[in-house]
Structure formats: structure tokens, C-alpha cells
Design a protein around this motif. Structure first.
Motif, PDB file in Angstrom:
ATOM      1  N   LEU A   1       0.835  -1.203   0.000  1.00  0.00           N
ATOM      2  CA  LEU A   1       0.000   0.000   0.000  1.00  0.00           C
ATOM      3  C   LEU A   1       0.868   1.251   0.000  1.00  0.00           C
ATOM      4  CD1 LEU A   1      -0.072   1.392   3.107  1.00  0.00           C
ATOM      5  CD2 LEU A   1      -1.327  -0.722   3.564  1.00  0.00           C
ATOM      6  N   HIS A   2       0.308   2.339  -0.527  1.00  0.00           N
ATOM      7  CA  HIS A   2       0.961   3.645  -0.522  1.00  0.00           C
ATOM      8  C   HIS A   2       0.590   4.404   0.753  1.00  0.00           C
ATOM      9  CE1 HIS A   2       2.472   3.462  -4.619  1.00  0.00           C
ATOM     10  NE2 HIS A   2       1.299   3.037  -5.030  1.00  0.00           N
ATOM     11  N   PHE A   3       1.592   5.060   1.335  1.00  0.00           N
ATOM     12  CA  PHE A   3       1.340   5.894   2.518  1.00  0.00           C
ATOM     13  C   PHE A   3       1.621   7.369   2.226  1.00  0.00           C
ATOM     14  CE2 PHE A   3       1.988   7.592   6.788  1.00  0.00           C
ATOM     15  CZ  PHE A   3       0.882   7.056   7.428  1.00  0.00           C
ATOM     16  N   LEU A   4       2.666   7.647   1.483  1.00  0.00           N
ATOM     17  CA  LEU A   4       2.996   8.996   1.031  1.00  0.00           C
ATOM     18  C   LEU A   4       3.353   8.963  -0.442  1.00  0.00           C
ATOM     19  CD1 LEU A   4       5.297  10.334   3.944  1.00  0.00           C
ATOM     20  CD2 LEU A   4       2.920  10.990   3.485  1.00  0.00           C
ATOM     21  N   PRO A   5       3.115  10.060  -1.180  1.00  0.00           N
ATOM     22  CA  PRO A   5       2.502  11.322  -0.751  1.00  0.00           C
ATOM     23  C   PRO A   5       1.009  11.156  -0.500  1.00  0.00           C
ATOM     24  CG  PRO A   5       2.800  11.318  -3.123  1.00  0.00           C
ATOM     25  CD  PRO A   5       3.460  10.073  -2.618  1.00  0.00           C
ATOM     26  N   PRO A   6       0.377  12.116   0.165  1.00  0.00           N
ATOM     27  CA  PRO A   6      -1.056  12.001   0.472  1.00  0.00           C
ATOM     28  C   PRO A   6      -1.927  11.774  -0.766  1.00  0.00           C
ATOM     29  CG  PRO A   6      -0.075  13.784   1.737  1.00  0.00           C
ATOM     30  CD  PRO A   6       0.984  13.322   0.787  1.00  0.00           C
ATOM     31  N   SER A   7      -1.482  12.268  -1.916  1.00  0.00           N
ATOM     32  CA  SER A   7      -2.289  12.104  -3.133  1.00  0.00           C
ATOM     33  C   SER A   7      -2.419  10.651  -3.562  1.00  0.00           C
ATOM     34  CB  SER A   7      -1.678  12.917  -4.282  1.00  0.00           C
ATOM     35  OG  SER A   7      -0.352  12.481  -4.555  1.00  0.00           O
TER      36      SER A   7
ATOM     37  N   LEU B   1       4.242   0.653   2.197  1.00  0.00           N
ATOM     38  CA  LEU B   1       4.365  -0.475   3.114  1.00  0.00           C
ATOM     39  C   LEU B   1       4.099  -1.762   2.361  1.00  0.00           C
ATOM     40  CD1 LEU B   1       4.522  -1.568   6.106  1.00  0.00           C
ATOM     41  CD2 LEU B   1       2.034  -1.287   6.170  1.00  0.00           C
ATOM     42  N   ARG B   2       5.019  -2.721   2.508  1.00  0.00           N
ATOM     43  CA  ARG B   2       4.750  -4.065   2.008  1.00  0.00           C
ATOM     44  C   ARG B   2       4.792  -5.022   3.191  1.00  0.00           C
ATOM     45  NH1 ARG B   2       8.876  -5.741  -1.765  1.00  0.00           N
ATOM     46  NH2 ARG B   2       9.818  -6.982  -0.120  1.00  0.00           N
ATOM     47  N   VAL B   3       3.654  -5.649   3.451  1.00  0.00           N
ATOM     48  CA  VAL B   3       3.564  -6.631   4.531  1.00  0.00           C
ATOM     49  C   VAL B   3       3.752  -8.003   3.911  1.00  0.00           C
ATOM     50  CG1 VAL B   3       2.190  -7.497   6.443  1.00  0.00           C
ATOM     51  CG2 VAL B   3       1.952  -5.108   5.712  1.00  0.00           C
ATOM     52  N   ASN B   4       4.775  -8.702   4.357  1.00  0.00           N
ATOM     53  CA  ASN B   4       5.146  -9.996   3.776  1.00  0.00           C
ATOM     54  C   ASN B   4       4.608 -11.132   4.619  1.00  0.00           C
ATOM     55  OD1 ASN B   4       7.075  -8.720   1.827  1.00  0.00           O
ATOM     56  ND2 ASN B   4       8.162  -8.210   3.721  1.00  0.00           N
ATOM     57  N   PHE B   5       4.009 -12.103   3.963  1.00  0.00           N
ATOM     58  CA  PHE B   5       3.538 -13.315   4.645  1.00  0.00           C
ATOM     59  C   PHE B   5       4.264 -14.506   4.048  1.00  0.00           C
ATOM     60  CE2 PHE B   5       0.758 -16.953   5.345  1.00  0.00           C
ATOM     61  CZ  PHE B   5       0.499 -16.836   6.708  1.00  0.00           C
ATOM     62  N   TYR B   6       5.046 -15.197   4.889  1.00  0.00           N
ATOM     63  CA  TYR B   6       5.832 -16.352   4.454  1.00  0.00           C
ATOM     64  C   TYR B   6       5.239 -17.615   5.088  1.00  0.00           C
ATOM     65  CZ  TYR B   6       9.150 -12.601   3.430  1.00  0.00           C
ATOM     66  OH  TYR B   6       9.743 -11.451   2.963  1.00  0.00           O
TER      67      TYR B   6
ATOM     68  N   LEU C   1       6.925  -6.516   8.291  1.00  0.00           N
ATOM     69  CA  LEU C   1       6.432  -5.272   7.701  1.00  0.00           C
ATOM     70  C   LEU C   1       7.625  -4.468   7.195  1.00  0.00           C
ATOM     71  CD1 LEU C   1       4.216  -6.201   9.841  1.00  0.00           C
ATOM     72  CD2 LEU C   1       3.588  -3.784   9.988  1.00  0.00           C
ATOM     73  N   ALA C   2       7.697  -4.284   5.883  1.00  0.00           N
ATOM     74  CA  ALA C   2       8.772  -3.496   5.278  1.00  0.00           C
ATOM     75  C   ALA C   2       8.219  -2.131   4.884  1.00  0.00           C
ATOM     76  CB  ALA C   2       9.339  -4.217   4.064  1.00  0.00           C
ATOM     77  N   PHE C   3       8.740  -1.083   5.508  1.00  0.00           N
ATOM     78  CA  PHE C   3       8.306   0.290   5.226  1.00  0.00           C
ATOM     79  C   PHE C   3       9.387   0.964   4.397  1.00  0.00           C
ATOM     80  CE2 PHE C   3       7.287   4.723   5.972  1.00  0.00           C
ATOM     81  CZ  PHE C   3       5.895   4.737   6.036  1.00  0.00           C
ATOM     82  N   PHE C   4       9.033   1.369   3.178  1.00  0.00           N
ATOM     83  CA  PHE C   4      10.000   1.942   2.237  1.00  0.00           C
ATOM     84  C   PHE C   4       9.851   3.465   2.216  1.00  0.00           C
ATOM     85  CE2 PHE C   4       8.678  -2.245   0.560  1.00  0.00           C
ATOM     86  CZ  PHE C   4       9.894  -2.910   0.644  1.00  0.00           C
ATOM     87  N   TYR C   5      10.929   4.146   2.514  1.00  0.00           N
ATOM     88  CA  TYR C   5      10.958   5.617   2.510  1.00  0.00           C
ATOM     89  C   TYR C   5      11.731   6.051   1.276  1.00  0.00           C
ATOM     90  CZ  TYR C   5      11.114  10.307   4.601  1.00  0.00           C
ATOM     91  OH  TYR C   5      10.941  11.646   4.856  1.00  0.00           O
TER      92      TYR C   5
END
Length: 363
Positions: A147-153, A215-220, A305-309
């Protein structure tokens, strides 16, 4: 960004395969022998090696010696490892646990509920089971939610899971806290490069509303033959910086160190931080993005949970002028982040091939 609108083959959910009780790994998930995880480590020493663990607590101490020691530890980790764990970082352990538990609950929902969020390769947003669109590619043993978190658009909570009921609120609170921590780390990285503390942030596009974050939430799932496959193939992260909230009970992340793979041993209440390709380019390879991969096991499901900035998608990324000298010329050609990440969205994880290809354009 031009991406395929559809997957090249029907999508099979790895969790459904695992829960069907299969005893043998389907051929599509069997890696070539050279890419399979080692069944044992090469030497006894590897069992005691871990990536650096750094407390951020002393950054806010009045003792300048303690502050400088923390800055030096982060600088060394960025240059030598490309990975480190941070503790005492200001994100509450309760929120970290709640985020992990919430996503575990999502992946425990019936398949038809998760299928409501099935994704496509055009944006990858939603519930997915593969990276890359090459027909016939060997696949990884994992499902994910992106999912996208930023930018707000780009942020659209309607595309976030509505079950469990707390999910959307948890995503919002967790995302805000991790963005704050990313901003703090960007200042530290800038200072350690001899730049003004806001230099890297400006290179990413400025304030948080102009940067990217997802955010990419990984399920293994449990795997019947984990020695033949990977949860996520070897790659370096294409973005700026990644904060990973790992499963604390079962290790899975491996980091390349010279010619070996080191299994990261998660520390309680820590984030695993790693440098992405964009910061490697901006720093002119003073900081390194490092290959990593994920192994699976036959005993326990894992969630991380991998959060990419990331930089703003259309901003030009190139070596910072202050870091380019006669003795250290610019190593990389300029490119927008959108242009850059199209490669991995098409090809899937490919080690360090992408960032290294930018060097060849210079030579």
C-alpha cells in the motif's frame, strides 16, 4: 510509469498451497541450485555474527561523547554493512506488536476476503503473490500486501483492509510513527556525510508530503521443502531507506556479507534499517545498499512489515555534488525514481544488477 496491467499467468496464493497440505514443492517455486539457501552455514563463526545493533537513546543525551559515538556507529554500519538494527527509537513496543498482530489477523482471513484486494502489476497496490511480470519466472514462496502511505495524493485508505476492524487505524498510526523515525535517520545520515542535516531530505523532494513512502507486509507460509526455495529472492531495495519490523520469533532475513549469507537475529523491539539504492546513488557509493534475501521454514508462518521511505517519484536522483571529487568522480547516471523502479517491477528481484547497471552507463 508504464507497467503491464495484468499478470502473465493466473495467480496462485502461496498460503493456499501451504494450507492444502502438499508434501512436495511445486516446480514453479524451486530455485536453481546456485540460488538455494544453504542447508548449513559455512563456518561456526556465522552463528554468532549479527548486523550492528545501535541504540538511538544517546543521540538525545547531553553528553556529546555519547552522541558522537552513536553517530559513528551508524556511519560505520552504513559504510560497512548497509544494514543495522535500531532500538530505543521512540516507536512504542505496543504499537509495533499491534501492527504485527493486526496483519497476522488479516492473513488469517478467508481467501475470498483477501481476494477483494487482489492487485495488478500496474501499481502492485493490494494483495499479491508475485513480483515481476516475466512469464514462466521461478516464483518466491510468499504472499504480500502493498500500500501507498505517502505522498497524500496516493494514499487511499479505502484500498486498505477493512478487516480486522482496527487495521486502517493501525496502519495510519504506525505509518506516521515510522515516517517520523525515517526523518530522524535521514538527518543522521546527512550529518555523517558532512552535509547539512536536511540535505538528503531535500534531495528526496523536501518535506514528507513530497516524499514517497509505502508499506509491504510480507507473509511467508510454512514450506514443505524450504531448502529448495526462498521467501524473497536476493535483491537490494530500489528505494531510499527501508525500516523492517521483523517476526521476532523466527529468523528469516539474510544479508550478504562478502561471499556468505548472514542470518539476521532480530532484537526485541528493534527495527532493521537498510540503505536503498537511491541513497547509494546520492552518496556516490559512500553508503552501500546490500543484497539480502529471505529464507522460509517448515514449522512456522512468518509476518514482517517493510516500510520503504523513497524520493519523490519524478525527482532526478544523482550523486550529490559535494560528494563528487576528482578522486571520486560521479559513479552513477541521473535518473528519476519512477524510471528506476520500473526495472524491478518488470524483472522482479535481481540482486544488485539494477544499481550496478547505472555504473555501466557512466563507463
Amino acid at each position: 510509469m508504464n507497467c503491464s496491467q495484468t499478470w502473465p499467468e493466473p495467480i496462485v496464493r502461496v498460503q493456499s498451497l501451504a494450507e492444502s497440505g502438499i508434501k512436495r514443492l511445486p516446480h514453479r517455486y524451486i530455485k536453481p541450485p546456485s540460488e538455494r539457501p544453504q542447508t548449513r552455514v559455512n563456518s561456526q563463526d556465522h552463528e554468532t555474527i549479527n548486523i550492528p545493533v545501535i541504540s538511538l537513546e544517546d543521540l538525545f543525551a547531553r553528553d556529546e561523547t555519547l552522541q558522537e559515538a552513536t553517530l559513528a556507529a551508524i556511519s560505520s554500519a552504513c559504510r560497512e554493512w548497509g544494514f543495522f538494527q535500531v532500538v530505543n527509537h521512540g516507536v512504542s513496543p505496543e504499537l509495533m506488536k499491534q501492527a504485527r498482530d493486526t496483519w497476522s489477523e488479516f492473513f488469517g482471513q478467508p481467501l475470498e476476503e483477501k481476494q477483494r484486494y487482489a492487485n495488478s502489476p500496474s501499481t502492485y497496490e493490494g494483495y499479491g503473490s508475485r513480483l515481476g511480470v516475466e512469464k514462466g519466472a521461478v516464483l518466491d514462496w510468499s504472499d504480500y500486501f502493498f500500500l501507498h502511505f505517502l505522498p497524500p495524493s496516493l494514499r487511499n485508505p479505502e484500498k486498505w483492509p477493512s478487516l480486522p476492524p482496527s487495521c486502517r487505524n493501525v496502519i495510519e498510526e504506525y505509518g506516521n510513527e515510522v515516517v517520523r523515525l525515517c526523518g530522524d535517520l535521514m538527518k543522521i545520515l546527512s550529518i555523517n556525510l558532512g552535509l547539512e542535516e536536511d540535505h538528503l531530505q531535500k534531495a528526496f523532494g523536501g518535506e514528507n508530503n513530497n516524499t514517497g513512502a509505502c508499506l509491504r507486509v510480507n507473509f511467508y507460509p510454512k514450506c514443505p521443502q524450504p531448502e529448495l526455495t526462498l521467501g524473497l529472492s536476493s535483491h537490494s531495495d530500489p528505494g531510499g531507506m527501508t525500516l523492517l519490523l521483523p517476526d521476532e520469533d523466527v529468523a528469516g532475513l539474510q544479508v550478504r556479507r562478502d561471499n556468505s549469507w548472514i542470518t539476521v537475529k532480530p532484537v526485541p523491539n528493534a527495527f532493521i534499517v537498510n540503505i536503498g539504492d537511491q541513497i547509494q546513488v546520492l552518496s556516490n557509493a559512500i553508503y552501500k545498499s546490500v543484497e539480502h534475501r529471505v529464507i522460509v521454514n517448515s514449522v512456522k508462518d512468518r509476518v514482517s512489515l517493510a516500510f520503504f521511505y523513497n524520493p519523490k517519484s519524478d525527482i532526478i536522483i544523482e550523486p550529490i555534488k559535494q560528494l563528487v571529487t576528482k578522486d571520486r568522480p560521479a559513479l552513477y547516471t541521473a535518473m528519476t525514481f519512477d524510471e528506476y523502479r520500473l526495472y524491478i517491477r518488470t524483472k522482479g528481484p535481481c540482486g544488485k544488477a539494477q544499481v550496478e547497471s547505472l555504473k555501466s552507463l557512466r563507463s
